[in-house]
Design a protein around this motif. Structure first.
Motif, PDB file in Angstrom:
ATOM      1  N   GLN A 109      -7.849  -2.767 -20.147  1.00 42.21           N
ATOM      2  CA  GLN A 109      -7.926  -1.341 -19.103  1.00 42.21           C
ATOM      3  C   GLN A 109      -7.136  -0.827 -18.828  1.00 42.21           C
ATOM      4  OE1 GLN A 109     -11.683  -1.852 -16.718  1.00 42.21           O
ATOM      5  NE2 GLN A 109     -11.622  -4.251 -17.501  1.00 42.21           N
ATOM      6  N   PRO A 110      -7.019   1.168 -18.460  1.00 43.62           N
ATOM      7  CA  PRO A 110      -6.479   1.298 -17.855  1.00 43.62           C
ATOM      8  C   PRO A 110      -5.934   0.159 -16.475  1.00 43.62           C
ATOM      9  CG  PRO A 110      -7.674   3.394 -18.519  1.00 43.62           C
ATOM     10  CD  PRO A 110      -8.629   1.853 -18.811  1.00 43.62           C
ATOM     11  N   THR A 111      -4.916   0.855 -16.423  1.00 47.59           N
ATOM     12  CA  THR A 111      -4.512  -0.303 -14.846  1.00 47.59           C
ATOM     13  C   THR A 111      -2.925   0.701 -14.028  1.00 47.59           C
ATOM     14  OG1 THR A 111      -4.901  -1.818 -15.915  1.00 47.59           O
ATOM     15  CG2 THR A 111      -3.269  -3.009 -14.437  1.00 47.59           C
ATOM     16  N   VAL A 112      -2.435   0.176 -12.951  1.00 46.57           N
ATOM     17  CA  VAL A 112      -1.811   0.792 -12.316  1.00 46.57           C
ATOM     18  C   VAL A 112      -1.229  -0.741 -11.623  1.00 46.57           C
ATOM     19  CG1 VAL A 112      -0.421   1.653 -10.608  1.00 46.57           C
ATOM     20  CG2 VAL A 112      -1.737   3.614 -12.663  1.00 46.57           C
ATOM     21  N   ALA A 118      -8.859   0.694 -13.670  1.00 48.70           N
ATOM     22  CA  ALA A 118     -10.482   1.483 -13.535  1.00 48.70           C
ATOM     23  C   ALA A 118     -10.539   2.561 -15.082  1.00 48.70           C
ATOM     24  CB  ALA A 118      -9.945   2.715 -12.620  1.00 48.70           C
ATOM     25  N   ILE A 119     -11.633   2.998 -14.987  1.00 52.20           N
ATOM     26  CA  ILE A 119     -12.083   3.984 -16.493  1.00 52.20           C
ATOM     27  C   ILE A 119     -10.857   4.693 -16.345  1.00 52.20           C
ATOM     28  CG2 ILE A 119     -14.097   2.821 -16.072  1.00 52.20           C
ATOM     29  CD1 ILE A 119     -15.016   5.876 -14.956  1.00 52.20           C
ATOM     30  N   THR A 120     -10.552   5.128 -15.566  1.00 57.56           N
ATOM     31  CA  THR A 120      -9.020   6.773 -15.949  1.00 57.56           C
ATOM     32  C   THR A 120      -8.020   5.784 -15.320  1.00 57.56           C
ATOM     33  OG1 THR A 120      -9.434   8.081 -14.242  1.00 57.56           O
ATOM     34  CG2 THR A 120     -10.523   7.964 -15.677  1.00 57.56           C
ATOM     35  N   ILE A 121      -7.553   6.582 -15.358  1.00 66.95           N
ATOM     36  CA  ILE A 121      -5.826   6.184 -14.939  1.00 66.95           C
ATOM     37  C   ILE A 121      -5.608   6.356 -14.060  1.00 66.95           C
ATOM     38  CG2 ILE A 121      -4.222   7.781 -15.501  1.00 66.95           C
ATOM     39  CD1 ILE A 121      -3.435   4.266 -15.642  1.00 66.95           C
ATOM     40  N   GLU A 122      -6.228   7.911 -13.355  1.00 69.52           N
ATOM     41  CA  GLU A 122      -6.436   8.355 -11.929  1.00 69.52           C
ATOM     42  C   GLU A 122      -6.639   7.618 -11.251  1.00 69.52           C
ATOM     43  OE1 GLU A 122      -7.429  11.897  -9.641  1.00 69.52           O
ATOM     44  OE2 GLU A 122      -8.217  12.010 -11.414  1.00 69.52           O
ATOM     45  N   LYS A 123      -8.011   6.760 -11.721  1.00 73.81           N
ATOM     46  CA  LYS A 123      -8.533   5.982 -10.390  1.00 73.81           C
ATOM     47  C   LYS A 123      -7.437   5.102 -10.357  1.00 73.81           C
ATOM     48  CE  LYS A 123     -13.328   7.616 -11.461  1.00 73.81           C
ATOM     49  NZ  LYS A 123     -13.500   8.620 -10.158  1.00 73.81           N
ATOM     50  N   ALA A 124      -7.398   4.032 -11.639  1.00 75.39           N
ATOM     51  CA  ALA A 124      -6.490   3.028 -11.299  1.00 75.39           C
ATOM     52  C   ALA A 124      -5.647   3.339 -10.480  1.00 75.39           C
ATOM     53  CB  ALA A 124      -5.886   2.583 -12.803  1.00 75.39           C
ATOM     54  N   TRP A 125      -4.897   4.280 -10.274  1.00 74.54           N
ATOM     55  CA  TRP A 125      -4.007   4.488  -9.350  1.00 74.54           C
ATOM     56  C   TRP A 125      -3.997   4.550  -7.952  1.00 74.54           C
ATOM     57  CZ3 TRP A 125       0.430   5.023  -6.829  1.00 74.54           C
ATOM     58  CH2 TRP A 125       0.992   5.662  -6.093  1.00 74.54           C
ATOM     59  N   ASP A 126      -5.535   5.070  -7.766  1.00 78.45           N
ATOM     60  CA  ASP A 126      -6.267   5.269  -6.496  1.00 78.45           C
ATOM     61  C   ASP A 126      -6.582   3.459  -6.070  1.00 78.45           C
ATOM     62  OD1 ASP A 126      -6.464   7.740  -6.268  1.00 78.45           O
ATOM     63  OD2 ASP A 126      -8.354   8.072  -6.590  1.00 78.45           O
ATOM     64  N   LYS A 127      -6.618   2.730  -6.582  1.00 82.19           N
ATOM     65  CA  LYS A 127      -7.002   1.217  -6.522  1.00 82.19           C
ATOM     66  C   LYS A 127      -5.437   0.727  -6.058  1.00 82.19           C
ATOM     67  CE  LYS A 127     -11.364  -0.203  -8.532  1.00 82.19           C
ATOM     68  NZ  LYS A 127     -12.087  -1.175  -9.191  1.00 82.19           N
ATOM     69  N   ALA A 128      -4.970   1.261  -6.890  1.00 83.83           N
ATOM     70  CA  ALA A 128      -3.151   0.552  -7.024  1.00 83.83           C
ATOM     71  C   ALA A 128      -2.754   0.556  -5.475  1.00 83.83           C
ATOM     72  CB  ALA A 128      -2.332   0.604  -7.625  1.00 83.83           C
ATOM     73  N   PHE A 129      -2.804   2.172  -5.175  1.00 82.36           N
ATOM     74  CA  PHE A 129      -2.336   2.949  -3.736  1.00 82.36           C
ATOM     75  C   PHE A 129      -2.935   1.725  -2.718  1.00 82.36           C
ATOM     76  CE2 PHE A 129      -1.587   6.331  -0.818  1.00 82.36           C
ATOM     77  CZ  PHE A 129      -0.815   5.818  -0.614  1.00 82.36           C
ATOM     78  N   TYR A 130      -4.661   2.287  -2.711  1.00 82.58           N
ATOM     79  CA  TYR A 130      -5.218   1.815  -1.911  1.00 82.58           C
ATOM     80  C   TYR A 130      -4.782   0.335  -1.163  1.00 82.58           C
ATOM     81  CZ  TYR A 130      -9.134   0.962   0.936  1.00 82.58           C
ATOM     82  OH  TYR A 130     -10.403  -0.106   1.680  1.00 82.58           O
ATOM     83  N   ALA A 131      -4.641  -0.172  -2.450  1.00 84.58           N
ATOM     84  CA  ALA A 131      -4.276  -1.977  -2.057  1.00 84.58           C
ATOM     85  C   ALA A 131      -3.067  -2.420  -1.305  1.00 84.58           C
ATOM     86  CB  ALA A 131      -4.324  -2.132  -3.538  1.00 84.58           C
ATOM     87  N   ASP A 132      -1.958  -1.369  -1.436  1.00 82.79           N
ATOM     88  CA  ASP A 132      -0.507  -0.977   0.056  1.00 82.79           C
ATOM     89  C   ASP A 132      -0.084   0.304  -0.404  1.00 82.79           C
ATOM     90  OD1 ASP A 132       1.233  -2.383   0.935  1.00 82.79           O
ATOM     91  OD2 ASP A 132       1.813  -3.853   0.673  1.00 82.79           O
ATOM     92  N   ASP A 133      -0.709   0.482   0.901  1.00 82.65           N
ATOM     93  CA  ASP A 133       0.034   2.227   0.546  1.00 82.65           C
ATOM     94  C   ASP A 133       1.273   2.006   1.486  1.00 82.65           C
ATOM     95  OD1 ASP A 133      -1.409   2.063   3.050  1.00 82.65           O
ATOM     96  OD2 ASP A 133      -1.913   3.444   3.294  1.00 82.65           O
ATOM     97  N   ILE A 134       1.468   1.229   1.947  1.00 83.77           N
ATOM     98  CA  ILE A 134       3.090   1.231   2.991  1.00 83.77           C
ATOM     99  C   ILE A 134       4.259   0.720   2.008  1.00 83.77           C
ATOM    100  CG2 ILE A 134       4.354  -0.277   4.824  1.00 83.77           C
ATOM    101  CD1 ILE A 134       1.052   0.332   6.137  1.00 83.77           C
TER     102      ILE A 134
END
Length: 509
Positions: A262-265, A279-295
């Motif tokens: 799947q699209p993954t970041v 996620a189903i798109t690379i943009e949404k995958a980025w959102d998830k990865a960034f939300y996981a640790d934005d620091i």
């Protein structure tokens, strides 16, 4: 007049080198294709068989393996007995040897090459002459690299062939033949751990410094390049990678190889994932990865397994990063990201199959070697050992967490929901401390109520299960295998937690 023997497969710069030798009073002798190449260019040269009085035989397998060649290379000029022997047998000394070898490397890189083809590209006469000349480097100039032609001609013209310069060429020759033999040995070897481990790398470039500014460093690449490698990445924008960049980027590529479905970041810092999102798109995958640790991602690396589009680039652009790796960038995405002068943009063709090869790690006095950890589990590999049974959603999240935790430094604990990491505890000497660190990052996340936990190795006691359950975790995957497994199972049952054994440890040191 001095004598030079030229016999090369790489003919770069050869004509000018031969002409320079002739200008410096050298007679040229040569073999086969090299002789033809020289004479067609108008360079006067004699065939080796004129010197030996013996023709090439066995389809060229034997042409320079002759006393009139090897004695001419090995005779010590200051040894009167050696020189008398040459005179008695009408042998003229050879003062310079330029040889590079049959293209074995280029042969084995070809698709569908046969065993017989590879064997015929094992050079015998070339290494033999090089070793003879290098052994006698005090008297013979030995050349294996066309890039050295100009400096050698300059030294000859100035009559300035110092001991140090000859020693440099001597050492380079033995490195050349050693690397050639290592390639052959590795290609032919079928043993996973042979009695002699021969490795060879080609220098790529010097680094400004190593892990820290007080350490020197250089980059060496496999003699047979691997397509899926940070060393083969194409740098579209930005300066060369540093030592730490290369180590981190390599860890990023290893991690994302397990998530190609799947699209993954993956965001990564100091060789540990900071966040992983699917996620189903690379943009949404980025959102998830960034939300996981934005620091932690600040100043880190991002690797994406799909082309970076405009929407994703606009979001990534707001973060300070060292490197972005992807299979490609849309033109609009590239234009946005390339505005940052020091941001490296790299392309690598993604894969879900890492090569089956050995990993070598140096230790004081030697090395340890192991097979890469290429194991990826799925739900069918799990054993449910608790009374509570996982839902389909929990199983999916546990599989994701198990994939991710193997890329975290041990002791490793990873908390995840479906397609997203929420908290990671890495590298602690005590497992319960890794658990607490992972929870510190995860508890504030809005989807924590769906979270599961993965451990890279077994729980030595039930405290990790207890802590996880009391802080909201409903499902856990760990390898099992502790003498106190029963305690962990009992604690899971007491607190109503799903406990699954993967039966596979994933230590990463």
């Amino acid at each position: 007049m001095k004598r030079a023997l030229l016999s090369v497969s790489d003919k770069r710069g050869l004509i000018d080198f031969a002409k320079g030798l002739i200008e410096n009073n050298y007679e040229i002798i040569s073999t086969g294709g090299t002789l033809k190449f020289l004479t067609e260019a108008g360079v006067k040269a004699k065939a080796v068989e004129e010197i030996t009085g013996f023709p090439e035989i066995l389809d060229g397998r034997v042409k320079t393996l002759h006393p009139k060649i090897h004695a001419a290379l090995l005779a010590k000029r200051e040894n009167s007995e050696h020189m008398k022997t040459l005179k008695d047998h009408d042998i003229t000394p050879i003062d310079l040897l330029a040889v590079n070898l049959y293209p074995f490397k280029e042969t084995i890189e070809k698709k569908d090459v046969s065993y017989d083809q590879t064997i015929e590209n094992i050079d015998i006469g070339g290494p033999s002459m090089l070793r003879s000349a290098a052994k006698n480097a005090r008297d013979v100039i030995v050349v294996v690299d066309p890039d050295d032609y100009d400096s050698i001609l300059k030294e000859i013209a100035n009559d300035d062939l110092s001991h140090d310069f000859r020693r440099h060429l001597q050492a380079k020759t033995f490195r050349h033949t050693a690397a050639y033999d290592a390639l052959i040995a590795n290609y032919l070897s079928k043993e996973e751990y042979p009695e002699k481990l021969t490795v060879t790398y080609d220098k790529d470039f010097d680094l400004r410094y190593g892990e820290n500014p007080n350490q020197t460093a250089a980059v060496y690449a496999d003699a047979i390049p691997k397509a899926y490698s940070i060393l083969q990445a194409k740098i579209l924008h930005g300066k060369k990678l540093s030592y730490n960049n290369i180590k981190d980027a390599d860890a990023a590529l290893r991690t994302i190889a397990d998530f190609q479905d799947q699209p993954t970041v993956v965001t990564l810092k100091h060789m540990n994932p900071a966040g992983i999102g699917q996620a189903i798109t690379i943009e949404k995958a980025w959102d998830k990865a960034f939300y996981a640790d934005d620091i932690s991602i600040f100043g880190g690396i991002v690797v994406l397994n799909r082309e970076v589009d405009l929407a994703t680039a606009q979001k990534i652009h707001t973060i300070f990063l060292e490197i972005i790796i992807a299979p490609g960038f849309s033109e609009e995405a590239y234009q946005i990201l390339a505005k940052k002068k020091n941001l490296r943009l790299l392309t690598v063709a993604m894969t879900n199959t890492l090569p089956k090869e050995l990993e070598l790690t140096s230790v004081l006095g030697g090395a340890v070697v192991q097979e890469m950890d290429r194991l990826v589990e799925n739900a069918a590999d799990f054993e449910v050992v608790s009374s509570a049974k996982p839902t389909d959603e929990q199983l999916e999240a546990l599989v994701f967490a198990q994939k991710a935790v193997k890329h975290v430094k041990s002791n490793a604990i990873l908390i995840a929901a479906q397609g997203q990491t929420l908290g990671i505890g890495a590298g602690q000497p005590n497992r319960i401390d890794s658990v607490k660190i992972a929870f510190k990052h995860a508890e504030a996340k809005k989807n924590f109520d769906q979270a599961v936990l993965a451990s890279d190795a077994f729980f030595p006691m039930d405290d990790s299960v207890e802590f996880a359950a009391e802080h909201g975790i409903k499902a856990i995957v760990e390898p099992g295998g502790s003498i106190k497994d029963k305690d962990s199972i009992a604690m899971a049952d007491k607190l109503g937690v799903v406990l699954v054994f993967s039966h596979n440890r994933h230590f990463r040191h």
